[in-house]
Design a protein around this motif. Structure first.
Motif, PDB file in Angstrom:
ATOM      1  N   GLY A  22       0.811  -1.216   0.000  1.00 55.00           N
ATOM      2  CA  GLY A  22       0.000   0.000   0.000  1.00 55.00           C
ATOM      3  C   GLY A  22       0.844   1.265   0.000  1.00 55.00           C
ATOM      4  N   SER A  23       2.052   1.173   0.537  1.00 57.60           N
ATOM      5  CA  SER A  23       2.934   2.347   0.525  1.00 57.60           C
ATOM      6  C   SER A  23       3.348   2.691  -0.901  1.00 57.60           C
ATOM      7  N   GLY A  24       3.548   1.684  -1.719  1.00 56.78           N
ATOM      8  CA  GLY A  24       3.891   1.913  -3.118  1.00 56.78           C
ATOM      9  C   GLY A  24       2.738   2.538  -3.892  1.00 56.78           C
ATOM     10  N   ILE A  25       1.530   2.093  -3.575  1.00 57.27           N
ATOM     11  CA  ILE A  25       0.343   2.680  -4.212  1.00 57.27           C
ATOM     12  C   ILE A  25       0.235   4.152  -3.847  1.00 57.27           C
ATOM     13  N   LEU A  46      -0.065   9.445   3.740  1.00 60.52           N
ATOM     14  CA  LEU A  46      -0.622   8.094   3.769  1.00 60.52           C
ATOM     15  C   LEU A  46       0.489   7.057   3.609  1.00 60.52           C
ATOM     16  N   GLU A  47       1.423   7.335   2.731  1.00 62.58           N
ATOM     17  CA  GLU A  47       2.551   6.423   2.543  1.00 62.58           C
ATOM     18  C   GLU A  47       3.335   6.249   3.850  1.00 62.58           C
ATOM     19  N   ILE A  48       3.606   7.340   4.514  1.00 59.16           N
ATOM     20  CA  ILE A  48       4.344   7.276   5.784  1.00 59.16           C
ATOM     21  C   ILE A  48       3.540   6.524   6.841  1.00 59.16           C
ATOM     22  N   TYR A  54       3.064  -0.921   8.962  1.00 59.76           N
ATOM     23  CA  TYR A  54       3.826  -2.084   8.518  1.00 59.76           C
ATOM     24  C   TYR A  54       4.981  -2.390   9.483  1.00 59.76           C
ATOM     25  N   ALA A  55       5.693  -1.366   9.926  1.00 62.92           N
ATOM     26  CA  ALA A  55       6.829  -1.577  10.840  1.00 62.92           C
ATOM     27  C   ALA A  55       6.376  -2.249  12.129  1.00 62.92           C
TER      28      ALA A  55
END
Length: 120
Positions: A22-25, A46-48, A54-55
């Motif tokens: 989702g971070s890539g999207i 949103l990416e962050i 995820y982390a």
């Protein structure tokens, strides 16, 4: 000693990998906006946020899986990314894409097959 891997664990691992993609999207959506525009800031934020979630989830993964198995399963990022590229961005699949995905899936299945017998 090898840890017993259940289907729920594998599904959780795949969910976490899907979240990571989702971070890539979000990054691709941010890249399509003017720098520092509200849309850019939203998708970049949103990416962050996705990477933060995820982390945290990755820490749970490495508690449940041997590190070698967890990292081998990260190759599934390629599969999920290709799925999102086709479904969200309208990219086309090629024979090379399908062959590569088949190899990734085969390798991941082989790593996940745990007979409980290992060498030390």
């Amino acid at each position: 000693m090898k840890k017993k891997i259940g289907i729920k664990d594998i599904l959780f691992l795949q969910l976490v990998i899907m979240i990571y993609t989702g971070s890539g999207i979000a990054a691709k959506l941010a890249a399509g906006r003017e720098l520092f525009s509200p849309g850019f800031c939203f998708f970049y934020g949103l990416e962050i946020a996705v990477l933060g979630v995820y982390a945290i989830l990755w820490q749970q993964i490495i508690k449940r899986f041997e590190l070698s198995v967890a990292y081998a399963n990260r190759a599934m990022v390629l599969v999920w990314s290709l799925i999102w590229a086709v479904c969200i961005f309208g990219d086309r699949l090629t024979v090379q894409n399908l062959a590569g995905i088949a190899l990734v899936i085969a390798g991941t299945v082989i790593v996940n097959l745990d007979t409980g017998e290992g060498t030390t």
